[in-house]
Design an enzyme around this catalytic site. Sequence first.
Site, PDB file in Angstrom:
ATOM      1  CE  LYS A 147      -4.400   1.108   0.194  1.00 10.79           C
ATOM      2  NZ  LYS A 147      -5.601   0.434  -0.297  1.00 10.79           N
ATOM      3  CG  ASP A 169      -7.324   3.558  -0.728  1.00  9.48           C
ATOM      4  OD1 ASP A 169      -7.786   2.420  -0.608  1.00  9.48           O
ATOM      5  OD2 ASP A 169      -7.382   4.394   0.196  1.00  9.48           O
TER       6      ASP A 169
HETATM    7  P1  NDP Z   1     -12.899   7.969  -2.716  1.00 10.18           P
HETATM    8  O1  NDP Z   1     -11.832   8.969  -2.519  1.00 10.18           O
HETATM    9  O2  NDP Z   1     -13.464   7.753  -4.070  1.00 10.18           O
HETATM   10  O3  NDP Z   1     -14.129   8.287  -1.733  1.00 10.18           O
HETATM   11  C1  NDP Z   1     -13.963   8.354  -0.348  1.00 10.18           C
HETATM   12  C2  NDP Z   1     -15.283   8.782   0.271  1.00 10.18           C
HETATM   13  O4  NDP Z   1     -15.169   8.665   1.691  1.00 10.18           O
HETATM   14  C3  NDP Z   1     -15.628  10.235  -0.005  1.00 10.18           C
HETATM   15  O5  NDP Z   1     -17.017  10.405   0.008  1.00 10.18           O
HETATM   16  C4  NDP Z   1     -14.978  10.950   1.188  1.00 10.18           C
HETATM   17  O6  NDP Z   1     -15.570  12.206   1.498  1.00 10.18           O
HETATM   18  C5  NDP Z   1     -15.228   9.959   2.302  1.00 10.18           C
HETATM   19  N1  NDP Z   1     -14.169  10.085   3.295  1.00 10.18           N
HETATM   20  C6  NDP Z   1     -12.844   9.897   3.106  1.00 10.18           C
HETATM   21  N2  NDP Z   1     -12.149  10.141   4.229  1.00 10.18           N
HETATM   22  C7  NDP Z   1     -13.065  10.479   5.140  1.00 10.18           C
HETATM   23  C8  NDP Z   1     -12.984  10.844   6.504  1.00 10.18           C
HETATM   24  N3  NDP Z   1     -11.794  10.908   7.147  1.00 10.18           N
HETATM   25  N4  NDP Z   1     -14.143  11.131   7.155  1.00 10.18           N
HETATM   26  C9  NDP Z   1     -15.340  11.059   6.499  1.00 10.18           C
HETATM   27  N5  NDP Z   1     -15.471  10.730   5.214  1.00 10.18           N
HETATM   28  C10 NDP Z   1     -14.358  10.448   4.543  1.00 10.18           C
HETATM   29  O7  NDP Z   1     -12.311   6.595  -2.127  1.00 10.18           O
HETATM   30  P2  NDP Z   1     -12.822   5.094  -2.370  1.00 10.18           P
HETATM   31  O8  NDP Z   1     -14.292   5.082  -2.554  1.00 10.18           O
HETATM   32  O9  NDP Z   1     -11.947   4.497  -3.398  1.00 10.18           O
HETATM   33  O10 NDP Z   1     -12.426   4.412  -0.980  1.00 10.18           O
HETATM   34  C11 NDP Z   1     -13.349   4.323   0.124  1.00 10.18           C
HETATM   35  C12 NDP Z   1     -12.913   3.215   1.061  1.00 10.18           C
HETATM   36  O11 NDP Z   1     -12.885   1.970   0.351  1.00 10.18           O
HETATM   37  C13 NDP Z   1     -11.510   3.353   1.661  1.00 10.18           C
HETATM   38  O12 NDP Z   1     -11.502   2.800   2.956  1.00 10.18           O
HETATM   39  C14 NDP Z   1     -10.657   2.487   0.746  1.00 10.18           C
HETATM   40  O13 NDP Z   1      -9.474   2.048   1.373  1.00 10.18           O
HETATM   41  C15 NDP Z   1     -11.631   1.339   0.507  1.00 10.18           C
HETATM   42  N6  NDP Z   1     -11.351   0.506  -0.672  1.00 10.18           N
HETATM   43  C16 NDP Z   1     -11.308   1.067  -1.930  1.00 10.18           C
HETATM   44  C17 NDP Z   1     -11.083   0.261  -3.017  1.00 10.18           C
HETATM   45  C18 NDP Z   1     -11.141   0.799  -4.408  1.00 10.18           C
HETATM   46  O14 NDP Z   1     -11.111  -0.021  -5.347  1.00 10.18           O
HETATM   47  N7  NDP Z   1     -11.234   2.091  -4.628  1.00 10.18           N
HETATM   48  C19 NDP Z   1     -10.794  -1.184  -2.867  1.00 10.18           C
HETATM   49  C20 NDP Z   1     -10.969  -1.688  -1.516  1.00 10.18           C
HETATM   50  C21 NDP Z   1     -11.202  -0.843  -0.470  1.00 10.18           C
HETATM   51  P3  NDP Z   1     -14.811  13.564   1.048  1.00 10.18           P
HETATM   52  O15 NDP Z   1     -14.906  13.586  -0.439  1.00 10.18           O
HETATM   53  O16 NDP Z   1     -15.575  14.645   1.725  1.00 10.18           O
HETATM   54  O17 NDP Z   1     -13.401  13.433   1.556  1.00 10.18           O
END
Ligand code: NDP
Length: 439
Positions: free
Chosen positions: A114, A154
């Site tokens: 990662k 991510d």
């Molecule tokens: P994105 O950046 O596309 O979206 C993240 C979302 O979560 C946004 O709505 C963001 O809001 C919110 N968010 C992020 N940090 C915080 C925080 N500290 N507090 C509250 N809300 C938060 O990321 P992904 O959708 O790709 O990833 C989401 C999760 O899924 C993560 O845990 C990631 O590790 C996991 N994941 C992702 C994969 C992938 O293929 N993308 C694969 C497996 C797991 P805002 O825009 O306001 O920051």
Amino acid sequence: KRTSPGQEEFHQATEEVLHSLEPLFEKYPIYKENKILDRLVEPERQILFRVAWVDDSGEIQVNKGYRIEFSSTLGPYKGGLRFHPSVNTGIIKFLGFEQIFKNALTGLQIGGGKGGSDFDPKGKSDREIMKFCQAFMSELYRHIGATTDVPAGDIGVGGREIGYMFGMYKKLTNRYDGTFTGKSLKWGGSLARTEATGYGCVYFAKNMLEAKGETLKDKRCVVSGSGNVAIYTIEKLYHMGALPIACSDSAGMILDEEGIDLNLLKDLKENQRARLSEYVKYRKNAKYTPVTEYPKGRNAIWSIPCYAAFPSATQNELNLEDAKELLKNGCKCVSEGANMPSTNEAVDYFVEQKIAYGPGKAANAGGVATSQLEMAQNASMVSWTFEEVDAKLEQIMRNIFESVSTTAAEFGQPTNFVLGANIAGFRRVADAMIEQGIV
Ligand code: NDP
């Protein structure tokens, strides 16, 4: 804790795994004798670097860059890059550690790693994003490669960022290969990779519920986050005939009792890169609640009555109080799209209550599995159709569910998928480590 002080998230992730592995260690002393866990908690290699770049106003900015190559036992290091101001060594290590077992559960040949940066993409111009990605790659390029270490997206890293990083990688190495996944469909990406994590998480929920003779059809569902994982979780929930009614971002949440307007959500988040608060301007019946109005110490989205919950934002977004509130209001299923979204106390509560609980390392493994399918297509210079990739994804999620549930049953706790996922993932890596010797 002594050798990695202050890395709370990493300690949390390792403690959860250690706790689950106790029954395995009791039954099979070979794993303790070979000190497999002692070896696994130490990454094979940690790369920490400076990322210096110039912003639009001509000022020099300096960020931290990370790539933690945890385990290459089962294949090239594989795992995403996260750009978020909260990123530190403990967060990247927790994500890398979980990634080892998740990747093992897919049954594919991928190791765990990662990376990322404390760079905050919010409010940056497109040009600044490109400058940062290029500066980041000007160091990272020398450590990665199609058969050594294959990064992906991510939080804060989507198709745009992968494009800028791949462009720089190609320029510096003079190679055009599958060193990144999550690439654009126009130049080497795989159909269904964008959708895979969210779709896979819903497939996992479907498998858990089918085993209990239940379905998602017509059920109210709540999804936290509104990024890549959340959007495609919502899309697949609609395919299953469910009703997703709420989602969130870091500033607040929306509740739309008629069902989230998915086209509007995609337009706001994928095209306009807008805040979620904009949603209610277009949907008058929906309600927006800012974080400032959440009850203290709580994530208000988990107080919405629902049948199934899909935490899809970030780590530790669901605590014990949230878990109790969810179940009190009738929730029967929690499938984690995010990595470690529930605190260990919340996880223990879900397991105790015997709900259909799918821990992230199993439920969100569809993303990385489809990344491996992208690598396979790149290596053989072919492209599969959306339907082919989606069918493989669905099958992989079914296999993961079967492996997790049979392992849980083998250790006498058939509804404990945390134990099942940790033991099944660990055992595959551990057996391979023993065969490969002490290195
Ligand atoms: P994105 O950046 O596309 O979206 C993240 C979302 O979560 C946004 O709505 C963001 O809001 C919110 N968010 C992020 N940090 C915080 C925080 N500290 N507090 C509250 N809300 C938060 O990321 P992904 O959708 O790709 O990833 C989401 C999760 O899924 C993560 O845990 C990631 O590790 C996991 N994941 C992702 C994969 C992938 O293929 N993308 C694969 C497996 C797991 P805002 O825009 O306001 O920051």
